[in-house]
Design an enzyme around this catalytic site. Structure first.
Site, PDB file in Angstrom:
ATOM      1  N   LYS A 128       0.887  -1.280  -0.001  1.00  0.00           N
ATOM      2  CA  LYS A 128      -0.091  -0.030   0.109  1.00  0.00           C
ATOM      3  C   LYS A 128       1.040   1.198   0.114  1.00  0.00           C
ATOM      4  O   LYS A 128       2.046   1.272   0.422  1.00  0.00           O
ATOM      5  CB  LYS A 128      -0.878   0.062   1.214  1.00  0.00           C
ATOM      6  CG  LYS A 128      -2.094   0.767   1.037  1.00  0.00           C
ATOM      7  CD  LYS A 128      -3.193   0.056   0.489  1.00  0.00           C
ATOM      8  CE  LYS A 128      -4.381   1.013   0.333  1.00  0.00           C
ATOM      9  NZ  LYS A 128      -5.542   0.086  -0.071  1.00  0.00           N
ATOM     10  N   ASP A 168      -7.140   3.996  -4.391  1.00  0.00           N
ATOM     11  CA  ASP A 168      -7.771   3.963  -3.071  1.00  0.00           C
ATOM     12  C   ASP A 168      -8.358   5.331  -2.872  1.00  0.00           C
ATOM     13  O   ASP A 168      -8.802   6.226  -3.922  1.00  0.00           O
ATOM     14  CB  ASP A 168      -6.773   3.705  -2.038  1.00  0.00           C
ATOM     15  CG  ASP A 168      -7.551   3.195  -0.807  1.00  0.00           C
ATOM     16  OD1 ASP A 168      -7.975   1.881  -0.451  1.00  0.00           O
ATOM     17  OD2 ASP A 168      -7.361   3.913   0.224  1.00  0.00           O
TER      18      ASP A 168
HETATM   19  P1  NDP Z   1     -13.211   7.477  -2.465  1.00  0.00           P
HETATM   20  O1  NDP Z   1     -12.146   8.803  -2.493  1.00  0.00           O
HETATM   21  O2  NDP Z   1     -13.898   7.252  -3.873  1.00  0.00           O
HETATM   22  O3  NDP Z   1     -14.204   8.145  -1.470  1.00  0.00           O
HETATM   23  C1  NDP Z   1     -14.125   8.053  -0.126  1.00  0.00           C
HETATM   24  C2  NDP Z   1     -15.295   8.295   0.677  1.00  0.00           C
HETATM   25  O4  NDP Z   1     -15.041   8.122   2.101  1.00  0.00           O
HETATM   26  C3  NDP Z   1     -15.815   9.840   0.307  1.00  0.00           C
HETATM   27  O5  NDP Z   1     -17.221   9.921   0.208  1.00  0.00           O
HETATM   28  C4  NDP Z   1     -15.288  10.538   1.636  1.00  0.00           C
HETATM   29  O6  NDP Z   1     -15.919  11.844   1.794  1.00  0.00           O
HETATM   30  C5  NDP Z   1     -15.290   9.388   2.670  1.00  0.00           C
HETATM   31  N1  NDP Z   1     -14.356   9.817   3.468  1.00  0.00           N
HETATM   32  C6  NDP Z   1     -13.039   9.584   3.510  1.00  0.00           C
HETATM   33  N2  NDP Z   1     -12.321   9.883   4.532  1.00  0.00           N
HETATM   34  C7  NDP Z   1     -13.268  10.172   5.625  1.00  0.00           C
HETATM   35  C8  NDP Z   1     -13.432  10.219   6.798  1.00  0.00           C
HETATM   36  N3  NDP Z   1     -12.339  10.561   7.457  1.00  0.00           N
HETATM   37  N4  NDP Z   1     -14.316  10.215   7.638  1.00  0.00           N
HETATM   38  C9  NDP Z   1     -15.580  10.362   6.722  1.00  0.00           C
HETATM   39  N5  NDP Z   1     -15.757   9.854   5.460  1.00  0.00           N
HETATM   40  C10 NDP Z   1     -14.647   9.836   5.042  1.00  0.00           C
HETATM   41  O7  NDP Z   1     -12.648   6.160  -1.814  1.00  0.00           O
HETATM   42  P2  NDP Z   1     -12.992   4.691  -2.274  1.00  0.00           P
HETATM   43  O8  NDP Z   1     -14.570   4.552  -2.486  1.00  0.00           O
HETATM   44  O9  NDP Z   1     -12.071   4.074  -3.135  1.00  0.00           O
HETATM   45  O10 NDP Z   1     -12.464   4.089  -0.839  1.00  0.00           O
HETATM   46  C11 NDP Z   1     -13.344   3.932   0.235  1.00  0.00           C
HETATM   47  C12 NDP Z   1     -13.000   2.709   1.180  1.00  0.00           C
HETATM   48  O11 NDP Z   1     -12.905   1.431   0.581  1.00  0.00           O
HETATM   49  C13 NDP Z   1     -11.448   2.920   1.664  1.00  0.00           C
HETATM   50  O12 NDP Z   1     -11.340   2.460   3.114  1.00  0.00           O
HETATM   51  C14 NDP Z   1     -10.556   2.302   0.964  1.00  0.00           C
HETATM   52  O13 NDP Z   1      -9.317   1.824   1.289  1.00  0.00           O
HETATM   53  C15 NDP Z   1     -11.507   0.878   0.557  1.00  0.00           C
HETATM   54  N6  NDP Z   1     -11.377   0.211  -0.678  1.00  0.00           N
HETATM   55  C16 NDP Z   1     -11.491   0.804  -1.884  1.00  0.00           C
HETATM   56  C17 NDP Z   1     -11.163  -0.057  -3.010  1.00  0.00           C
HETATM   57  C18 NDP Z   1     -11.146   0.528  -4.336  1.00  0.00           C
HETATM   58  O14 NDP Z   1     -11.068  -0.279  -5.196  1.00  0.00           O
HETATM   59  N7  NDP Z   1     -11.178   1.858  -4.541  1.00  0.00           N
HETATM   60  C19 NDP Z   1     -10.839  -1.612  -2.813  1.00  0.00           C
HETATM   61  C20 NDP Z   1     -11.101  -1.923  -1.558  1.00  0.00           C
HETATM   62  C21 NDP Z   1     -11.207  -1.175  -0.521  1.00  0.00           C
HETATM   63  P3  NDP Z   1     -15.095  13.074   1.639  1.00  0.00           P
HETATM   64  O15 NDP Z   1     -15.374  13.278  -0.142  1.00  0.00           O
HETATM   65  O16 NDP Z   1     -16.060  14.021   2.255  1.00  0.00           O
HETATM   66  O17 NDP Z   1     -13.916  13.107   2.123  1.00  0.00           O
HETATM   67  O1  2IT Z   2      -7.963  -1.801  -0.662  1.00  0.00           O
HETATM   68  C1  2IT Z   2      -7.921  -2.277  -1.725  1.00  0.00           C
HETATM   69  O2  2IT Z   2      -8.117  -3.382  -1.981  1.00  0.00           O
HETATM   70  C2  2IT Z   2      -7.861  -1.478  -2.986  1.00  0.00           C
HETATM   71  N1  2IT Z   2      -7.778  -0.058  -2.798  1.00  0.00           N
HETATM   72  C3  2IT Z   2      -7.649  -1.980  -4.325  1.00  0.00           C
HETATM   73  C4  2IT Z   2      -6.387  -2.571  -4.353  1.00  0.00           C
HETATM   74  C5  2IT Z   2      -5.867  -2.778  -5.921  1.00  0.00           C
HETATM   75  O3  2IT Z   2      -4.539  -3.065  -6.242  1.00  0.00           O
HETATM   76  O4  2IT Z   2      -6.532  -2.667  -6.732  1.00  0.00           O
END
Ligand code: NDP
Ligand code: 2IT
Length: 450
Positions: A128, A168
């Protein structure tokens, strides 16, 4: 006679050595508590000190990102890549740009990623990375300039068979495009060094949707196992980014009623359920809006409530999809008091230890992110495969494969998470995920010697 490690000593070694890295220790403890009996029953794991080696990152890269923004000012940010474990394949895991990013957060994410990747059954190690850069409110030009400066440092440490970052929080298609462009210019080669790329330059169909869709495919597998279905269930979702929006859309397509989304500023509540049209609009527009939820409320897609989270809402299923430790003990109590039956994590480690304990005690379905959000990295693995073959598969074949990977992750959790000694049919998905992933990873390490 070689010395054998023991659990108590490893626990206190990690606690002492990394006492200020709270998120990292939280993630490590969560796994270790479940694997104690597996470890103790295997003399080779002890002789080869497998647990300590699984917990410690193989390599941590730190760099300073000094860059000139579009106004001509110099800005200085911190950058990291935690290359945690490569026993199962190239380091693989996303990049996060957020002011709260620090080494503890990235170490917890890299550690979890290894277990998640092991559960997919694909040949991927875990890593990461990211930066404390805050992209909120910045111009497109500044985002590009920052991504280029970040990649100038990172590029020497990654490669299609070495370490393959992805997105992420705050790193989506736009950022991956800029990062990839800089890598290509500096290295003069096309290779699958990042996943989540645009479809025109080596990206894969279904990668954007995969984490959220995969979460709902996992939910479907859970429901099938319990002889129930998603249709007609009320679902509270937190977050409003990639994972939350695609999870919500797929849940609605399966007949669920999704009553919320949220972000760091507040909550969008719609007690009649968000429509697929509203969610598709949000998916198309969230990357370019400052607050997509407030904009949705303005279009009568729900009510915007400042500074609120969704966990006080009455629901059958909760899907935390925002960030780590967003769901606290009092939130878990509120969910349980309101009759919530299932919590599946879309985010990484969104439930605090205390919240988890309440869910496990109440014996509701509780699925940790390393299992339920594995669809994103699984599709990344399929993107790597397509890049290696210089081909591009079609969307429906990839969606089908995502579905079957999520079913098999579910099956692995069930196999290791049943038989809790009390004769009940309860599945401890957390224990199942931790043990299934640990066995694969530990055995891969053992087979390769020290
Ligand atoms: P995005 O940046 O697309 O969205 C993040 C969302 O979470 C936004 O709505 C943001 O709100 C909110 N957020 C971020 N920080 C905070 C906080 N401190 N308190 C409250 N809300 C918060 O990210 P993703 O959707 O990609 O990721 C979301 C989660 O999923 C993370 O934990 C990530 O690690 C996990 N994840 C992502 C994957 C991927 O493929 N993208 C794969 C697996 C897991 P705001 O805009 O107001 O900051
Ligand atoms: O938390 C996760 O699994 C991700 N942000 C996606 C990682 C990836 O390599 O696709």
């Amino acid at each position: 006679m070689a010395q054998k490690s023991n659990f108590e000593e490893i626990f206190s070694f990690l606690n002492d050595k990394f006492s200020n890295e709270t998120e990292y220790l939280q993630a490590v403890h969560e796994v270790l508590e479940d694997v104690v009996p597996i470890y103790n029953a295997n003399e080779d794991y002890k002789t080869f000190d497998i647990v300590r080696r699984i917990c410690m990152p193989e390599r941590i890269i730190y760099f300073t990102v000094s860059w000139m923004n579009s106004e001509g000012d110099i800005e200085v940010n911190q950058g990291w890549r935690v290359q945690h474990n490569s026993a199962m394949g190239p380091y693989k895991g996303g990049l996060r740009f957020h002011p709260t990013v620090n080494l503890s957060v990235l170490k917890f994410l890299a550690f979890e990623q290894c277990f998640k990747n092991a559960l997919t059954g694909l040949p991927m190690g875990g890593g990461k990375g990211g930066s404390d850069f805050n992209p909120k409110g910045r111009t497109d030009r500044d985002i590009m300039l920052f991504c280029q400066a970040f990649m100038r440092e990172l590029q020497r440490h990654i490669g299609a068979n070495t370490d393959v970052p992805a997105g992420d929080i705050n790193v989506g298609a736009r950022e991956i495009g800029y990062l990839y462009g800089e890598y290509r210019r500096l290295n003069n080669k096309f290779e699958g060094v990042l996943t989540g790329k645009g479809l025109e330059f080596g990206g894969s169909y279904v990668r954007t949707e995969a984490t959220g869709f995969g979460l709902i495919y996992f939910l479907e597998a859970v429901c099938r196992h319990r002889d129930s279905e998603i249709e007609g269930q009320t679902i509270a979702v937190s977050g409003a980014g990639n994972v939350a929006l695609h999870g919500a859309l797929k849940a609605v397509e399966k007949g669920g009623k999704v009553i919320s989304l949220s972000n760091s500023r507040g909550l969008l509540h719609n007690e009649d359920g968000l429509t697929d049209i509203a969610l598709k609009w949000a998916i198309d527009n969230h990357a370019t809006r400052n607050n997509i939820l407030a904009d949705m409320a303005e279009q009568n897609m729900g009510k915007w409530v400042l500074d609120k989270k969704p966990w006080h809402l009455k629901c059958d299923i909760a899907l935390p999809c925002a960030t780590q430790n967003e769901l606290l003990e009092e939130d878990a109590k509120a969910l349980l008091d309101n009759g919530c039956q299932m919590v599946l994590e879309g985010a990484n480690m969104p439930c605090t230890n205390e919240a988890q304990a309440l869910f496990l005690n109440a014996k509701i379905v509780y699925v940790p992110g390393k299992a339920s959000n594995a669809g994103g990295v699984a599709l990344s693995g399929l993107e790597m495969g397509q890049n290696a073959m210089f081909n591009q598969r079609n969307a429906s074949a990839l969606d089908e494969q995502l579905y079957s990977i999520m079913e098999s992750v579910h099956q692995r959790c069930v196999e290791e998470g049943q038989n809790n000694g009390d004769g009940s049919s309860y599945i401890d998905y957390m224990k199942g995920a931790n043990i299934a992933a640990f066995r694969r990873l530990a055995d891969a390490m053992l087979a390769q010697g020290v």
